[in-house]
Design a protein around this motif. Structure first.
Motif, PDB file in Angstrom:
ATOM      1  N   UNK A 149       0.749  -1.019   0.039  1.00 23.38           N
ATOM      2  CA  UNK A 149      -0.010  -0.065  -0.086  1.00 23.38           C
ATOM      3  C   UNK A 149       1.020   1.301   0.003  1.00 23.38           C
ATOM      4  N   UNK A 150       0.699   2.099  -1.081  1.00 27.48           N
ATOM      5  CA  UNK A 150       1.917   3.143  -1.220  1.00 27.48           C
ATOM      6  C   UNK A 150       1.393   4.026  -2.357  1.00 27.48           C
ATOM      7  N   UNK A 187      -2.920   2.008  -4.427  1.00 23.24           N
ATOM      8  CA  UNK A 187      -2.911   3.183  -3.895  1.00 23.24           C
ATOM      9  C   UNK A 187      -2.004   4.080  -4.579  1.00 23.24           C
ATOM     10  N   UNK A 188      -1.255   3.609  -5.719  1.00 23.23           N
ATOM     11  CA  UNK A 188      -0.448   4.501  -6.436  1.00 23.23           C
ATOM     12  C   UNK A 188      -1.141   5.893  -7.057  1.00 23.23           C
ATOM     13  N   UNK A 246      -2.268   7.014   2.523  1.00 22.25           N
ATOM     14  CA  UNK A 246      -3.607   7.651   3.068  1.00 22.25           C
ATOM     15  C   UNK A 246      -3.393   9.172   2.416  1.00 22.25           C
ATOM     16  N   UNK A 247      -4.539   9.729   2.414  1.00 17.52           N
ATOM     17  CA  UNK A 247      -4.608  11.286   2.094  1.00 17.52           C
ATOM     18  C   UNK A 247      -4.086  12.052   3.077  1.00 17.52           C
ATOM     19  N   UNK A 263      -8.592   6.815   1.619  1.00 15.38           N
ATOM     20  CA  UNK A 263      -9.121   7.301   2.950  1.00 15.38           C
ATOM     21  C   UNK A 263      -8.929   6.186   4.200  1.00 15.38           C
ATOM     22  N   UNK A 264      -8.560   6.524   5.282  1.00 21.47           N
ATOM     23  CA  UNK A 264      -8.084   5.511   6.442  1.00 21.47           C
ATOM     24  C   UNK A 264      -9.037   4.209   6.537  1.00 21.47           C
ATOM     25  N   UNK A 265     -10.266   4.736   6.582  1.00 17.81           N
ATOM     26  CA  UNK A 265     -11.347   3.543   6.819  1.00 17.81           C
ATOM     27  C   UNK A 265     -11.214   2.697   5.620  1.00 17.81           C
TER      28      UNK A 265
END
Length: 321
Positions: A149-150, A187-188, A246-247, A263-265
């Motif tokens: 995740x990055x 999440x790129x 994450x944003x 989003x963290x969720x």
């Protein structure tokens, strides 16, 4: 009766007899057999290509984690019977980045070979720890698949700056520690990578889900297809979470914050789902910089990543008691 019944040790926090916190479960490792979850700090950040105080993150993440309840009200799951051992931090060389990375590799590899049944949670440090951590994990656990995740591909060339927090997956691919087909990047982010590096991961067969993909598909669908792909060709799966995925509004304490992030969720949902899978046997969290954070917001999000990982593990039937 005590002469002064209301006196207590200085700085003692309020205690509620009906609340169990993660901190109540965390015990210092005694050097014997490791059981349950093993927290291990890899506080390296001298290899960052920009200013980073990520070396302080293991401490702030531990502190944040220890303050949360063991109970998930959303799923009626209680982690109160888990064993969480704190293995401490890996000592870093003061000036030598390569030596520091070797220490991470040797420590992770030896711990996993000598104690095979524990669940490692590695607390970075910057993203440069990923190469030695996964190298050590692979040598102990066999062919490894990685869910990364990055916001970034992290495949910068090694000629311009040497091994840094921008090169871990380049090193993993170039040394054939992992196969490109066994790497999934999630999440790129737009305008955070170059075309040559995107072409590089495509050439190596890496599966890439951009933030547009994350927005358009459900997280469960992405994780389900990723696991289905990886489980056919690997012995174990390692989850790497760079908190800059994450944003910036929810994770301000990252060296490379940016808009348009996850989003963290959604991240919690993904990590919980991955934790449920029996082949997922390791987690790392990197790129939290407490020196630029606000009220430890980013460390708190990191703590919830760990909690959701353990929740998924318990939902999948894994417990340590």
């Amino acid at each position: 009766m005590k002469p002064f019944p209301y006196l207590q040790k200085a700085n003692t926090s309020f205690t509620d007899r009906e609340v169990t916190k993660i901190g109540d479960l965390m015990k210092e490792w005694d050097g014997e057999t490791i059981r349950g979850v093993g927290l291990i700090g890899a506080h390296l950040s001298k290899s960052s290509i920009s200013h980073s105080g990520a070396c302080f993150a293991p401490g702030t993440i531990r502190k944040a984690l220890s303050g949360y309840s063991t109970y998930s009200v959303e799923e009626n799951i209680d982690l109160a019977n888990w064993i969480i051992q704190d293995l401490g931090d890996i000592s870093m060389h003061i000036t030598d980045v390569i030596q520091s990375q070797n220490r991470i590799y040797e420590t992770v590899q030896q711990l996993l070979k000598e104690h095979s049944s524990w669940l490692p949670v590695v607390l970075g440090g910057d993203n440069s720890i990923t190469y030695p951590s996964i190298k050590g994990f692979k040598e102990a656990k066999g062919e490894v698949g990685v869910l990364q995740f990055d916001a970034h591909h992290d495949v910068r060339n090694l000629e311009d700056g040497g091994p840094s927090n921008g090169t871990p997956f380049r090193s993993l691919l170039e040394t054939k520690t992992i196969k490109g087909t066994n790497l999934v990047q999630v999440g790129i982010r737009d305008f955070s990578n170059s075309k040559p590096y995107h072409d590089y991961v495509n050439k190596h067969g890496v599966t890439v889900y951009t933030m547009k993909d994350v927005r358009q598909a459900s997280m469960k669908e992405l994780m389900e297809s990723s696991l289905k792909k990886l489980e056919q060709s690997v012995d174990s799966i390692y989850v790497s979470v760079d908190m800059d995925v994450i944003d910036q509004a929810q994770a301000p304490g990252c060296p490379a914050i940016g808009p348009g992030g996850m989003d963290a969720v959604d991240l919690f949902e993904a990590i919980s789902y991955l934790g449920e899978h029996p082949m997922v046997k390791g987690l790392e969290i990197v790129e939290v910089d407490p020196t630029v954070d606000f009220r430890d917001m980013t460390s708190r999000v990191a703590a919830h990543v760990i909690l959701n990982f353990l929740k998924g593990k318990q939902r999948g039937g894994l417990t340590f008691d």
